[in-house]
Design a protein around this motif. Structure first.
Motif, PDB file in Angstrom:
ATOM      1  N   PHE A 126       3.018   7.439  -7.043  1.00 47.74           N
ATOM      2  CA  PHE A 126       1.963   8.350  -7.269  1.00 47.74           C
ATOM      3  C   PHE A 126       1.148   8.593  -6.201  1.00 47.74           C
ATOM      4  O   PHE A 126       1.430   7.905  -5.134  1.00 47.74           O
ATOM      5  CB  PHE A 126       0.931   7.925  -8.402  1.00 47.74           C
ATOM      6  N   ALA A 168      10.201 -10.301  -3.886  1.00 46.65           N
ATOM      7  CA  ALA A 168       9.657  -9.287  -4.790  1.00 46.65           C
ATOM      8  C   ALA A 168       9.026  -8.400  -3.868  1.00 46.65           C
ATOM      9  O   ALA A 168       8.500  -8.829  -2.820  1.00 46.65           O
ATOM     10  CB  ALA A 168       8.948  -9.788  -5.811  1.00 46.65           C
ATOM     11  N   SER A 206      -5.619   4.655   1.763  1.00 45.17           N
ATOM     12  CA  SER A 206      -5.209   6.027   2.290  1.00 45.17           C
ATOM     13  C   SER A 206      -5.891   7.121   1.574  1.00 45.17           C
ATOM     14  O   SER A 206      -5.597   8.307   1.799  1.00 45.17           O
ATOM     15  CB  SER A 206      -3.745   6.514   2.333  1.00 45.17           C
ATOM     16  N   LYS A 207      -6.725   6.599   0.453  1.00 48.90           N
ATOM     17  CA  LYS A 207      -7.234   7.669  -0.440  1.00 48.90           C
ATOM     18  C   LYS A 207      -8.771   7.381  -0.475  1.00 48.90           C
ATOM     19  O   LYS A 207      -9.594   7.296   0.464  1.00 48.90           O
ATOM     20  CB  LYS A 207      -6.553   7.650  -1.824  1.00 48.90           C
ATOM     21  N   ALA A 237       5.845  -3.401  -6.877  1.00 48.03           N
ATOM     22  CA  ALA A 237       5.108  -4.743  -6.511  1.00 48.03           C
ATOM     23  C   ALA A 237       4.187  -5.262  -7.691  1.00 48.03           C
ATOM     24  O   ALA A 237       3.873  -6.568  -7.496  1.00 48.03           O
ATOM     25  CB  ALA A 237       4.295  -4.362  -5.357  1.00 48.03           C
ATOM     26  N   THR A 247      -2.615 -17.094   7.386  1.00 50.47           N
ATOM     27  CA  THR A 247      -2.007 -18.113   7.916  1.00 50.47           C
ATOM     28  C   THR A 247      -0.612 -17.791   7.908  1.00 50.47           C
ATOM     29  O   THR A 247      -0.368 -16.995   6.965  1.00 50.47           O
ATOM     30  CB  THR A 247      -1.755 -19.544   6.909  1.00 50.47           C
ATOM     31  N   ARG A 260      -2.981  -1.517  -1.628  1.00 52.78           N
ATOM     32  CA  ARG A 260      -3.166  -0.571  -0.428  1.00 52.78           C
ATOM     33  C   ARG A 260      -3.215   0.727  -0.877  1.00 52.78           C
ATOM     34  O   ARG A 260      -3.793   1.737   0.134  1.00 52.78           O
ATOM     35  CB  ARG A 260      -1.812  -0.972   0.321  1.00 52.78           C
ATOM     36  N   PRO A 261      -2.942   1.208  -2.002  1.00 55.12           N
ATOM     37  CA  PRO A 261      -3.075   2.817  -2.374  1.00 55.12           C
ATOM     38  C   PRO A 261      -4.487   3.290  -1.928  1.00 55.12           C
ATOM     39  O   PRO A 261      -4.557   4.394  -1.308  1.00 55.12           O
ATOM     40  CB  PRO A 261      -2.840   2.972  -3.702  1.00 55.12           C
ATOM     41  N   ASN A 286       9.609  -6.814   5.946  1.00 60.71           N
ATOM     42  CA  ASN A 286       9.521  -8.060   6.694  1.00 60.71           C
ATOM     43  C   ASN A 286      10.762  -8.988   6.150  1.00 60.71           C
ATOM     44  O   ASN A 286      10.501  -9.607   5.378  1.00 60.71           O
ATOM     45  CB  ASN A 286       8.150  -8.405   6.375  1.00 60.71           C
ATOM     46  N   LEU A 308      -0.258  -7.672  -3.144  1.00 60.29           N
ATOM     47  CA  LEU A 308      -0.063  -7.526  -4.236  1.00 60.29           C
ATOM     48  C   LEU A 308       1.226  -8.299  -5.020  1.00 60.29           C
ATOM     49  O   LEU A 308       0.667  -8.710  -6.086  1.00 60.29           O
ATOM     50  CB  LEU A 308       0.338  -5.725  -4.485  1.00 60.29           C
ATOM     51  N   ALA A 309       2.126  -8.091  -4.638  1.00 56.29           N
ATOM     52  CA  ALA A 309       3.280  -8.954  -5.185  1.00 56.29           C
ATOM     53  C   ALA A 309       3.102 -10.300  -5.296  1.00 56.29           C
ATOM     54  O   ALA A 309       3.116 -11.205  -6.149  1.00 56.29           O
ATOM     55  CB  ALA A 309       4.629  -8.494  -4.543  1.00 56.29           C
ATOM     56  N   ILE A 352       0.372 -18.196   0.177  1.00 58.67           N
ATOM     57  CA  ILE A 352       0.065 -18.301   1.815  1.00 58.67           C
ATOM     58  C   ILE A 352      -0.095 -16.899   2.210  1.00 58.67           C
ATOM     59  O   ILE A 352       1.106 -16.121   2.236  1.00 58.67           O
ATOM     60  CB  ILE A 352       0.979 -19.086   2.741  1.00 58.67           C
ATOM     61  N   GLY A 353      -0.960 -16.273   3.167  1.00 56.12           N
ATOM     62  CA  GLY A 353      -0.773 -15.126   3.620  1.00 56.12           C
ATOM     63  C   GLY A 353      -1.526 -14.923   4.733  1.00 56.12           C
ATOM     64  O   GLY A 353      -2.147 -15.616   5.499  1.00 56.12           O
TER      65      GLY A 353
END
Ligand SMILES: Cc1cc2nc3c(=O)[nH]c(=O)nc-3n(C[C@H](O)[C@H](O)[C@H](O)COP(=O)(O)OP(=O)(O)OC[C@H]3O[C@@H](n4cnc5c(N)ncnc54)[C@H](O)[C@@H]3O)c2cc1C
Length: 401
Positions: free
Chosen positions: A318, A270, A47-48, A293, A79, A43-44, A239, A12-13, A33-34
């Motif tokens: 929330f 961030a 879990s919902k 984020a 990566t 991500r919210p 991290n 997200l960030a 790069i991720g």
């Protein structure tokens, strides 16, 4: 060609920072790069709605797939960035390639804290951070399946609710006396305990976990809580390894000033990874929530472009569990309040709770009450003392306090 602006961490960030850089008019080379093989997602829902099969996969992504090419953002997934050299202004990727940068943003997020007991590496011991984790949990949440959730924090409780709604037999194990005790304090934590009990979740507090076995979770008193699947939700750690190895200041996250600049002038941070100085609270805080984020990247992007920007938003988050939806606005350190005031009936799960210190509102949480975050935010931001009786009185409009 100009050196690129590089963003490490494509969640997200990271994705919002790429968007903000483009919206702020930066039209030079931009690389995101991720490590995750998926393009940036939120991500919210994991879990919902997504975990419960109610939210389609396509809905979780931050941007449509074509957005990156359309905005000339070079997205490199799957990566890992293995090193940052702030002197040479270069990052190294896992395959050995190096990429030069003009400005660098570290949006490396956080990772689930691992449970360190014998058996923690078993195949039926699951964590929840990524969409792949959520898929694994969803497959395990079947009618009659015995699910044991370790940790009654936000992730643990949301996961327990999703498992229960899938028809599983759910037990939550928690070392403290109540769920969310550190974040909410006793008064409000009780509401979440009652919510879960009312929906048939078994709650066991004050337990020590000594081993995860083939059959389930072994507790300190020797008893075994039988489980087909164990889900661990015992918090996250930022991290920071890359930043630390690069010699940046790190202390409960990557330290930044209010402009989100790290101890190196060309490197910014961030999101969950950043422990950013917050002008309203006069100290660094690290916020592990979606709204942070979402919004911090705009400040980081402006700072990267040499424009004035400071991040001073009041923290907000929330949750949704069973029939309870809530928003929390403000910031309270564990034990950092001296009074809780309720407006409405906590027993009916329709109320606003306020945490106060010295008569000032530090945070407010609206449960199944909506459209009140603006006045709550103003109460927190103003720092003015408020009469508890007026806070508790539903006939006094919040925006008149
Ligand atoms: C299941 C779940 C439910 C949640 N629900 C809520 C909610 O209801 N409300 C709320 O306010 N918040 C919620 N959150 C928290 C919210 O999702 C996080 O605050 C948010 O995801 C933080 O975004 P981020 O981009 O800072 O970090 P992350 O989402 O952690 O992303 C960081 C990314 O960086 C990548 N990365 C790290 N190191 C490297 C490297 N060296 N090289 C390349 N890539 C790297 C990681 O793989 C990861 O993809 C939830 C979180 C989870 C996990």
């Amino acid at each position: 060609m100009d050196a690129a602006h590089v963003i490490v961490g494509a969640s997200l960030a990271g994705a919002k920072a790429a968007e903000a850089l483009r919206e702020e008019g930066y039209d030079g080379p931009l690389m995101l790069i991720g490590e995750d093989p998926e393009r940036p997602y939120e991500r919210p829902p994991l879990s919902k709605g997504y975990l419960m099969g109610k939210t389609a996969r396509e809905k979780i992504y931050v941007h449509p797939a074509e957005w990156y090419a359309e905005h000339n953002v070079y997205l490199r997934l799957d990566t890992t960035v293995t090193a940052v050299d702030p002197v040479a202004h270069r990052v190294t990727l896992a395959d050995g390639i190096t990429v030069g940068y003009a400005k660098l943003l570290l949006a490396t997020g956080a990772a689930p804290r691992r449970l360190r007991v014998p058996g923690a590496g078993r195949e039926n011991v699951l964590y929840l951070r990524t969409v792949q984790d959520s898929d694994r949990l969803r497959a395990a949440f079947k009618p009659g399946a015995r699910i044991v959730v370790i940790g009654a924090g936000w992730i643990g409780l949301e996961t327990a609710a999703a498992a229960r709604e899938a028809g599983a037999e759910v037990t939550v194990l928690e070392v403290a006396e109540l769920p969310l005790l550190r974040v909410l304090g006793r008064e409000v934590a009780q509401v979440f305990a009652e919510l879960h009990r009312a929906h048939g979740v078994q709650l066991r507090f004050g337990v020590q976990i000594t081993e995860l076995t083939e059959q389930g979770v072994r507790l300190g008193d020797g008893t075994l809580v039988a489980a087909d699947t164990m889900v661990v939700g015992v918090g996250i750690t930022p991290n920071t390894a890359l930043a630390e190895a690069a010699g940046l200041a790190v202390d409960n996250g990557i330290r930044t000033d209010e402009h989100l600049r790290t101890s190196n002038p060309d490197v910014f941070a961030a999101g969950d990874a950043a422990n950013a100085f917050h002008p309203l609270f006069g100290k660094p805080i690290r916020v592990e929530h979606w709204a942070n984020a979402l919004h911090q990247p705009r400040t980081a992007a402006r700072s990267m472009l040499g424009r004035p920007a400071a991040y001073d938003r009041v923290p907000y988050f929330f949750t949704d569990q069973f029939d309870l939806g809530m928003e929390y606005t403000g910031y309270v350190e564990p034990g950092g309040y001296d009074q809780v005031v309720f407006r409405g009936d906590p027993g009916a799960r329709e109320f606003i709770a306020f945490w106060l210190s010295g008569g000032r509102v530090l945070a407010g949480m609206n449960v199944n009450v909506w459209d009140v975050t603006d006045p709550i935010r103003e109460l927190v931001r103003s720092g003015r003392p408020v009469a508890p009786a007026a806070l508790a009185d539903p006939d006094v409009p919040l925006d008149q306090l």
